[in-house]
Design a protein around this motif. Structure first.
Motif, PDB file in Angstrom:
ATOM      1  N   PHE A 193     -12.873 -14.389  42.074  1.00 30.21           N
ATOM      2  CA  PHE A 193     -14.118 -14.920  42.582  1.00 30.21           C
ATOM      3  C   PHE A 193     -14.219 -16.441  42.991  1.00 30.21           C
ATOM      4  O   PHE A 193     -15.166 -17.040  43.402  1.00 30.21           O
ATOM      5  N   GLY A 194     -12.850 -17.086  43.079  1.00 28.58           N
ATOM      6  CA  GLY A 194     -12.721 -18.567  43.590  1.00 28.58           C
ATOM      7  C   GLY A 194     -13.298 -19.428  42.649  1.00 28.58           C
ATOM      8  O   GLY A 194     -13.995 -20.612  43.296  1.00 28.58           O
ATOM      9  N   TYR A 195     -13.183 -19.423  41.540  1.00 25.26           N
ATOM     10  CA  TYR A 195     -13.863 -20.404  40.377  1.00 25.26           C
ATOM     11  C   TYR A 195     -12.644 -21.230  39.799  1.00 25.26           C
ATOM     12  O   TYR A 195     -13.082 -21.835  38.729  1.00 25.26           O
ATOM     13  N   GLU A 196     -11.490 -21.013  40.126  1.00 21.62           N
ATOM     14  CA  GLU A 196     -10.489 -21.604  39.567  1.00 21.62           C
ATOM     15  C   GLU A 196     -10.501 -23.249  39.229  1.00 21.62           C
ATOM     16  O   GLU A 196     -10.030 -23.944  38.389  1.00 21.62           O
ATOM     17  N   LYS A 197     -10.932 -23.769  40.476  1.00 17.97           N
ATOM     18  CA  LYS A 197     -10.924 -25.349  40.745  1.00 17.97           C
ATOM     19  C   LYS A 197     -12.537 -25.802  40.129  1.00 17.97           C
ATOM     20  O   LYS A 197     -12.480 -26.987  40.160  1.00 17.97           O
ATOM     21  N   SER A 198     -13.283 -24.852  39.810  1.00 19.87           N
ATOM     22  CA  SER A 198     -14.947 -25.464  39.451  1.00 19.87           C
ATOM     23  C   SER A 198     -15.170 -25.305  38.059  1.00 19.87           C
ATOM     24  O   SER A 198     -16.298 -25.539  37.653  1.00 19.87           O
ATOM     25  N   LEU A 199     -14.295 -24.702  37.182  1.00 18.17           N
ATOM     26  CA  LEU A 199     -14.604 -24.589  35.891  1.00 18.17           C
ATOM     27  C   LEU A 199     -13.258 -25.260  34.870  1.00 18.17           C
ATOM     28  O   LEU A 199     -12.248 -25.500  35.399  1.00 18.17           O
ATOM     29  N   LYS A 200     -13.589 -25.834  33.799  1.00 22.34           N
ATOM     30  CA  LYS A 200     -12.638 -26.224  32.843  1.00 22.34           C
ATOM     31  C   LYS A 200     -11.942 -24.802  32.024  1.00 22.34           C
ATOM     32  O   LYS A 200     -12.830 -24.155  31.689  1.00 22.34           O
ATOM     33  N   LEU A 201     -10.653 -24.839  32.264  1.00 24.68           N
ATOM     34  CA  LEU A 201     -10.048 -23.739  31.703  1.00 24.68           C
ATOM     35  C   LEU A 201      -9.136 -24.220  30.532  1.00 24.68           C
ATOM     36  O   LEU A 201      -8.302 -25.212  30.514  1.00 24.68           O
ATOM     37  N   THR A 202      -9.224 -23.513  29.304  1.00 26.94           N
ATOM     38  CA  THR A 202      -8.445 -23.718  28.062  1.00 26.94           C
ATOM     39  C   THR A 202      -7.836 -22.426  27.797  1.00 26.94           C
ATOM     40  O   THR A 202      -8.357 -21.483  27.370  1.00 26.94           O
ATOM     41  N   LYS A 203      -6.311 -22.890  27.369  1.00 24.21           N
ATOM     42  CA  LYS A 203      -5.572 -21.678  26.988  1.00 24.21           C
ATOM     43  C   LYS A 203      -5.727 -21.749  25.517  1.00 24.21           C
ATOM     44  O   LYS A 203      -5.407 -22.501  24.515  1.00 24.21           O
ATOM     45  N   LEU A 204      -6.126 -20.293  25.072  1.00 24.51           N
ATOM     46  CA  LEU A 204      -6.493 -20.322  23.465  1.00 24.51           C
ATOM     47  C   LEU A 204      -5.274 -19.785  23.033  1.00 24.51           C
ATOM     48  O   LEU A 204      -4.336 -19.134  23.775  1.00 24.51           O
ATOM     49  N   PRO A 205      -5.104 -19.755  21.635  1.00 21.38           N
ATOM     50  CA  PRO A 205      -3.910 -19.393  20.839  1.00 21.38           C
ATOM     51  C   PRO A 205      -3.412 -17.594  21.370  1.00 21.38           C
ATOM     52  O   PRO A 205      -4.559 -16.876  21.614  1.00 21.38           O
ATOM     53  N   GLN A 206      -2.300 -17.289  21.499  1.00 22.37           N
ATOM     54  CA  GLN A 206      -1.992 -16.020  21.939  1.00 22.37           C
ATOM     55  C   GLN A 206      -2.525 -15.203  20.819  1.00 22.37           C
ATOM     56  O   GLN A 206      -2.435 -15.318  19.867  1.00 22.37           O
ATOM     57  N   ASN A 207      -2.981 -14.030  21.521  1.00 19.12           N
ATOM     58  CA  ASN A 207      -3.754 -13.028  20.683  1.00 19.12           C
ATOM     59  C   ASN A 207      -3.708 -11.703  21.627  1.00 19.12           C
ATOM     60  O   ASN A 207      -3.110 -11.496  22.574  1.00 19.12           O
ATOM     61  N   ALA A 208      -4.078 -10.652  21.036  1.00 26.57           N
ATOM     62  CA  ALA A 208      -4.048  -9.254  21.283  1.00 26.57           C
ATOM     63  C   ALA A 208      -4.673  -9.178  22.770  1.00 26.57           C
ATOM     64  O   ALA A 208      -4.205  -8.098  23.520  1.00 26.57           O
ATOM     65  N   CYS A 209      -5.525  -9.889  23.190  1.00 26.92           N
ATOM     66  CA  CYS A 209      -6.130  -9.671  24.282  1.00 26.92           C
ATOM     67  C   CYS A 209      -5.272 -10.045  25.559  1.00 26.92           C
ATOM     68  O   CYS A 209      -5.319  -9.841  26.594  1.00 26.92           O
ATOM     69  N   ASP A 210      -3.995 -10.740  25.119  1.00 25.38           N
ATOM     70  CA  ASP A 210      -3.107 -11.207  26.370  1.00 25.38           C
ATOM     71  C   ASP A 210      -2.271  -9.964  26.944  1.00 25.38           C
ATOM     72  O   ASP A 210      -1.571 -10.241  27.676  1.00 25.38           O
ATOM     73  N   VAL A 211      -2.407  -8.586  26.144  1.00 22.41           N
ATOM     74  CA  VAL A 211      -1.839  -7.673  26.600  1.00 22.41           C
ATOM     75  C   VAL A 211      -2.742  -6.412  27.037  1.00 22.41           C
ATOM     76  O   VAL A 211      -3.811  -6.348  26.314  1.00 22.41           O
ATOM     77  N   THR A 212      -2.342  -5.833  27.970  1.00 26.60           N
ATOM     78  CA  THR A 212      -3.283  -4.581  28.494  1.00 26.60           C
ATOM     79  C   THR A 212      -2.268  -3.451  28.278  1.00 26.60           C
ATOM     80  O   THR A 212      -1.330  -3.501  28.753  1.00 26.60           O
ATOM     81  N   CYS A 213      -2.572  -2.206  27.702  1.00 28.62           N
ATOM     82  CA  CYS A 213      -1.747  -1.190  27.401  1.00 28.62           C
ATOM     83  C   CYS A 213      -2.211  -0.112  28.341  1.00 28.62           C
ATOM     84  O   CYS A 213      -3.316   0.395  28.113  1.00 28.62           O
ATOM     85  N   LEU A 214      -1.656   0.828  28.688  1.00 26.99           N
ATOM     86  CA  LEU A 214      -1.747   2.078  29.405  1.00 26.99           C
ATOM     87  C   LEU A 214      -1.260   3.128  28.481  1.00 26.99           C
ATOM     88  O   LEU A 214      -0.165   3.253  28.106  1.00 26.99           O
ATOM     89  N   VAL A 215      -2.395   3.998  27.738  1.00 25.94           N
ATOM     90  CA  VAL A 215      -2.019   4.725  26.537  1.00 25.94           C
ATOM     91  C   VAL A 215      -2.313   6.264  26.757  1.00 25.94           C
ATOM     92  O   VAL A 215      -3.246   6.606  27.515  1.00 25.94           O
ATOM     93  N   CYS A 216      -2.264   7.073  25.943  1.00 28.27           N
ATOM     94  CA  CYS A 216      -2.574   8.668  25.997  1.00 28.27           C
ATOM     95  C   CYS A 216      -2.457   8.982  24.470  1.00 28.27           C
ATOM     96  O   CYS A 216      -2.070   8.190  23.768  1.00 28.27           O
ATOM     97  N   ARG A 217      -3.033  10.110  24.353  1.00 27.25           N
ATOM     98  CA  ARG A 217      -2.695  10.731  23.047  1.00 27.25           C
ATOM     99  C   ARG A 217      -1.396  11.219  22.922  1.00 27.25           C
ATOM    100  O   ARG A 217      -0.966  11.976  24.004  1.00 27.25           O
TER     101      ARG A 217
END
Length: 273
Positions: A234-258
């Motif tokens: 959406f073109g907001y990379e230069k108009s916001l302050k970005l802060t990298k937070l500590p690595q966490n579970a949100c940093d990964v997306t999993c494709l899963v099934c039963r």
């Protein structure tokens, strides 16, 4: 006992209305009423009390409902499994909203190109609700935030995500956390992070639109936690302050099934990049 009658019963119980259940099922109201009477005659119990705004379950209805839901679900699962008994005919895909924005459309386009005979159904919601649908056999595969580490779930593939806390640039803003949905893994992490930092008196704002979220952060209405791909899209990379937070579970997306409902195209899904 006819499982179709149980399906009608479950619909009426959930909607608390014969007319609404009829709309959901695509039946006439008289047809639904007739089927409920047939089921009551078979069981020998009244299942509903009529009230001014619809119907409520009798004691017998309350007893029957969980068993009826289980039977209806098993019948529906059996039908789908039989349709897919020799090859994948239907693939029900769930996704968190962030993943729908980032990678779902290219994924669907590639599947349609490689498997033109498969019919696809989509469901998008927060990760907790998507997982619930998967565990209840309502979905075949799902993109979820983080590794579920659940005994009944198999991870088919994993994708790295680049997430940042975003804040307005060079301006004060209220102590407000902005999320896409209340039941969101990303939003849950942001709230937990803020509380760990001693911020326990924040307000929350839910905006089910990523572009609006970004615009509100830029306007100084609060902070949020989003994927860099969404920020860039959406073109907001230069108009916001970005802060990298500590690595966490949100940093990964999993494709899963039963584990007990692995799709025929599992090996194909495992090889996706």
């Amino acid at each position: 006992m006819d499982s179709n009658l149980l399906k009608v019963f479950v619909a009426v119980a959930k909607q608390k209305s014969i007319s609404l259940a009829a709309q959901t099922l695509g039946f006439t109201q008289s047809n639904v009423t007739l089927r409920i009477k047939q089921l009551e005659k078979t069981l020998g119990y009244d299942l509903f009390h009529r009230v001014p705004k619809g119907v409520i379950l009798t004691e017998a209805g309350v007893t029957l409902l969980p068993m009826a839901e289980e039977i209806v679900q098993k019948v529906e699962n059996a039908i789908i499994q039989m349709k897919n008994s020799t090859h994948q005919r239907l693939l029900r895909i769930g996704t968190s909203q962030a993943n729908a924005t980032i990678r779902l459309l290219p994924f669907i386009e590639k599947l349609q190109q490689d498997f033109p005979d498969i019919h696809f159904e989509l469901y998008a919601n927060g990760t907790p609700l998507v997982l619930e649908q998967l565990l209840n056999y309502k979905l075949d595969i799902a993109f979820i935030t983080g590794d579920p580490e659940h005994k009944d779930i198999m991870v088919l593939n994993q994708f790295d995500d680049d997430l940042y806390m975003i804040e307005p640039k060079n301006r004060a803003y209220p102590n407000t956390l902005i999320g896409y949905r209340e039941k969101s893994t990303h939003f849950d992490f942001l709230k937990a992070y803020e509380e760990a930092e001693g911020n326990t008196h924040y307000k929350t704002m839910i905006l089910e639109n990523y572009e609006v979220m970004l615009g509100c952060v830029k306007a100084g209405m609060g902070k949020a936690y989003l994927s860099k791909k969404i920020i860039d899209k959406f073109g907001y990379e230069k108009s916001l302050k970005l802060t990298k937070l500590p690595q966490n579970a949100c940093d990964v997306t999993c494709l899963v099934c039963r584990k007990d409902n692995v799709p025929f195209i599992a090996e194909y899904l495992k090889a996706l990049s």
